[in-house]
Write a protein that holds these residues in place. Structure first.
Motif, PDB file in Angstrom:
ATOM      1  N   GLU A   1      35.392  26.736  72.083  1.00 34.17           N
ATOM      2  CA  GLU A   1      35.875  25.411  71.657  1.00 34.17           C
ATOM      3  C   GLU A   1      36.832  25.527  70.474  1.00 34.17           C
ATOM      4  O   GLU A   1      37.846  24.831  70.409  1.00 34.17           O
ATOM      5  N   ALA A   2      36.525  26.419  69.524  1.00 30.81           N
ATOM      6  CA  ALA A   2      37.437  26.623  68.385  1.00 30.81           C
ATOM      7  C   ALA A   2      38.769  27.187  68.887  1.00 30.81           C
ATOM      8  O   ALA A   2      39.848  26.750  68.459  1.00 30.81           O
ATOM      9  N   ALA A   3      38.697  28.130  69.806  1.00 32.22           N
ATOM     10  CA  ALA A   3      39.918  28.734  70.357  1.00 32.22           C
ATOM     11  C   ALA A   3      40.739  27.677  71.099  1.00 32.22           C
ATOM     12  O   ALA A   3      41.969  27.626  70.978  1.00 32.22           O
ATOM     13  N   ARG A   4      40.040  26.813  71.847  1.00 32.48           N
ATOM     14  CA  ARG A   4      40.755  25.772  72.597  1.00 32.48           C
ATOM     15  C   ARG A   4      41.473  24.827  71.633  1.00 32.48           C
ATOM     16  O   ARG A   4      42.617  24.427  71.855  1.00 32.48           O
ATOM     17  N   ALA A   5      40.817  24.476  70.538  1.00 29.37           N
ATOM     18  CA  ALA A   5      41.431  23.557  69.563  1.00 29.37           C
ATOM     19  C   ALA A   5      42.675  24.190  68.931  1.00 29.37           C
ATOM     20  O   ALA A   5      43.659  23.500  68.629  1.00 29.37           O
ATOM     21  N   ALA A   6      42.643  25.502  68.751  1.00 27.58           N
ATOM     22  CA  ALA A   6      43.798  26.187  68.139  1.00 27.58           C
ATOM     23  C   ALA A   6      45.011  26.170  69.055  1.00 27.58           C
ATOM     24  O   ALA A   6      46.161  26.197  68.584  1.00 27.58           O
ATOM     25  N   LEU A   7      44.765  26.091  70.358  1.00 30.50           N
ATOM     26  CA  LEU A   7      45.890  26.077  71.317  1.00 30.50           C
ATOM     27  C   LEU A   7      46.830  24.902  71.075  1.00 30.50           C
ATOM     28  O   LEU A   7      48.027  24.995  71.367  1.00 30.50           O
ATOM     29  N   ALA A   8      46.282  23.815  70.511  1.00 31.48           N
ATOM     30  CA  ALA A   8      47.103  22.626  70.250  1.00 31.48           C
ATOM     31  C   ALA A   8      48.224  22.934  69.252  1.00 31.48           C
ATOM     32  O   ALA A   8      49.214  22.206  69.172  1.00 31.48           O
ATOM     33  N   TYR A   9      48.080  24.000  68.469  1.00 35.79           N
ATOM     34  CA  TYR A   9      49.088  24.356  67.457  1.00 35.79           C
ATOM     35  C   TYR A   9      50.146  25.323  68.007  1.00 35.79           C
ATOM     36  O   TYR A   9      51.083  25.680  67.302  1.00 35.79           O
ATOM     37  N   VAL A  10      49.955  25.749  69.242  1.00 36.41           N
ATOM     38  CA  VAL A  10      50.880  26.729  69.829  1.00 36.41           C
ATOM     39  C   VAL A  10      51.994  25.990  70.566  1.00 36.41           C
ATOM     40  O   VAL A  10      51.722  25.152  71.424  1.00 36.41           O
ATOM     41  N   GLU A  11      53.231  26.311  70.192  1.00 33.38           N
ATOM     42  CA  GLU A  11      54.374  25.626  70.812  1.00 33.38           C
ATOM     43  C   GLU A  11      55.202  26.614  71.617  1.00 33.38           C
ATOM     44  O   GLU A  11      55.210  27.819  71.327  1.00 33.38           O
ATOM     45  N   ASP A  12      55.910  26.056  72.588  1.00 30.72           N
ATOM     46  CA  ASP A  12      56.756  26.875  73.449  1.00 30.72           C
ATOM     47  C   ASP A  12      57.750  27.682  72.602  1.00 30.72           C
ATOM     48  O   ASP A  12      58.328  27.165  71.654  1.00 30.72           O
ATOM     49  N   GLY A  13      57.909  28.941  72.924  1.00 27.89           N
ATOM     50  CA  GLY A  13      58.884  29.790  72.234  1.00 27.89           C
ATOM     51  C   GLY A  13      58.337  30.466  70.990  1.00 27.89           C
ATOM     52  O   GLY A  13      59.060  31.229  70.335  1.00 27.89           O
ATOM     53  N   MET A  14      57.090  30.191  70.643  1.00 28.59           N
ATOM     54  CA  MET A  14      56.548  30.750  69.382  1.00 28.59           C
ATOM     55  C   MET A  14      56.373  32.262  69.432  1.00 28.59           C
ATOM     56  O   MET A  14      56.070  32.841  70.467  1.00 28.59           O
ATOM     57  N   ARG A  15      56.540  32.864  68.242  1.00 27.72           N
ATOM     58  CA  ARG A  15      56.170  34.272  68.021  1.00 27.72           C
ATOM     59  C   ARG A  15      54.784  34.221  67.391  1.00 27.72           C
ATOM     60  O   ARG A  15      54.625  33.699  66.287  1.00 27.72           O
ATOM     61  N   LEU A  16      53.827  34.755  68.094  1.00 30.03           N
ATOM     62  CA  LEU A  16      52.437  34.489  67.792  1.00 30.03           C
ATOM     63  C   LEU A  16      51.655  35.757  67.431  1.00 30.03           C
ATOM     64  O   LEU A  16      51.547  36.664  68.260  1.00 30.03           O
ATOM     65  N   GLY A  17      51.121  35.819  66.222  1.00 31.75           N
ATOM     66  CA  GLY A  17      50.210  36.907  65.877  1.00 31.75           C
ATOM     67  C   GLY A  17      48.867  36.638  66.535  1.00 31.75           C
ATOM     68  O   GLY A  17      48.374  35.512  66.488  1.00 31.75           O
TER      69      GLY A  17
END
Ligand code: 5RP
Length: 232
Positions: free
Chosen positions: A9-25
């Motif tokens: 559930e915490a991981a799912r909530a974090a997905l809301a902050y991920v935007e198309d084109g992002m460079r993601l650690g």
């Protein structure tokens, strides 16, 4: 809700902050792995991101699940890093490194504009230190470095066992080829002072105190999801 469901559930909530084109650690550990699984579903649906994994283990999972990865050499600045933690205090300072990836995790978090920590509520503490502090050390001079850590900690009033981490009866070796000492200090009232003291020891490569790096923490518990910002 069991611990695994909370991590999801915490991981799912974090997905809301991920935007198309992002460079993601992308962090390391069981919670970060739940994030990779959910991210992979979004990627399969058309989201385009490039991940920079914080460990070989996370890199393999990303590749297995079809999440494109790169390195910090290719992408030295990241938009966002998402990672788990072993402890989170009210200022959102962390202990990390339970999975042995603290060095790359700290490099990636520092290279990112934001760090989102995802965890279940068992990771929240009033004061860091109940979880043994991982300290990554060079193999050379290991015994001397251990003694120097013990002495530096004692000067700050911290005592407790400092144990070489092992895995299957062999010393645990990090992705960077170093070893880890787990320091059971019990309670670390002044984590800044300890950080400074540890970095003054030549054999110390990195430690698991992540101070002032967290942008928000997403914590899942009995009452649902809490989004925490650093206090003070
Ligand atoms: O710092 C870490 C790995 O080095 C992990 O983020 C930390 O150990 C938490 O792991 P988990 O999500 O499995 O509880």
């Amino acid at each position: 809700m069991d611990a695994t469901t909370r991590k999801i559930e915490a991981a799912r909530a974090a997905l809301a902050y991920v935007e198309d084109g992002m460079r993601l650690g992308i962090g390391t550990g069981s919670t970060a792995e739940e994030f990779v699984r959910l991210l992979a579903e979004k990627v399969a649906d058309g989201l385009s991101v490039t991940g920079v994994p914080t460990s070989e283990r996370t890199a393999r999972l990303c590749l297995d699940l079809g999440v494109k990865i790169s390195s910090l050499d290719e992408l030295p600045e990241l938009d966002l890093a998402i990672d788990g933690a072993d402890e989170i205090d009210p200022a959102l300072n962390l202990i990390k490194g339970g999975g042995g990836a603290l060095l790359r995790e700290k490099i990636v978090a520092t290279a990112s504009k934001k760090l989102i920590v995802i965890a279940d509520e068992s990771k929240k503490v009033e004061c860091l230190g109940a979880f043994p502090l991982p300290i990554e050390v060079n193999r050379f001079g290991l015994a001397s470095t251990r003694l120097a850590i013990e002495a530096a900690a004692a000067r700050l009033g911290l005592t407790g066992s400092i144990d070489l981490r092992s895995s299957r009866d062999e010393p645990f070796v990090t992705d960077g080829g170093h070893m880890i000492l787990d320091a059971s200090f019990g309670r670390i009232p002044d984590s800044r002072a300890l950080s400074t003291a540890l970095f003054a020891i030549p054999g110390v490569v990195e430690h698991g105190l992540f101070l002032g790096l967290t942008t928000i923490a997403i914590v899942a518990g009995e009452g649902g999801i809490e989004t925490l910002r650093p206090a003070g």
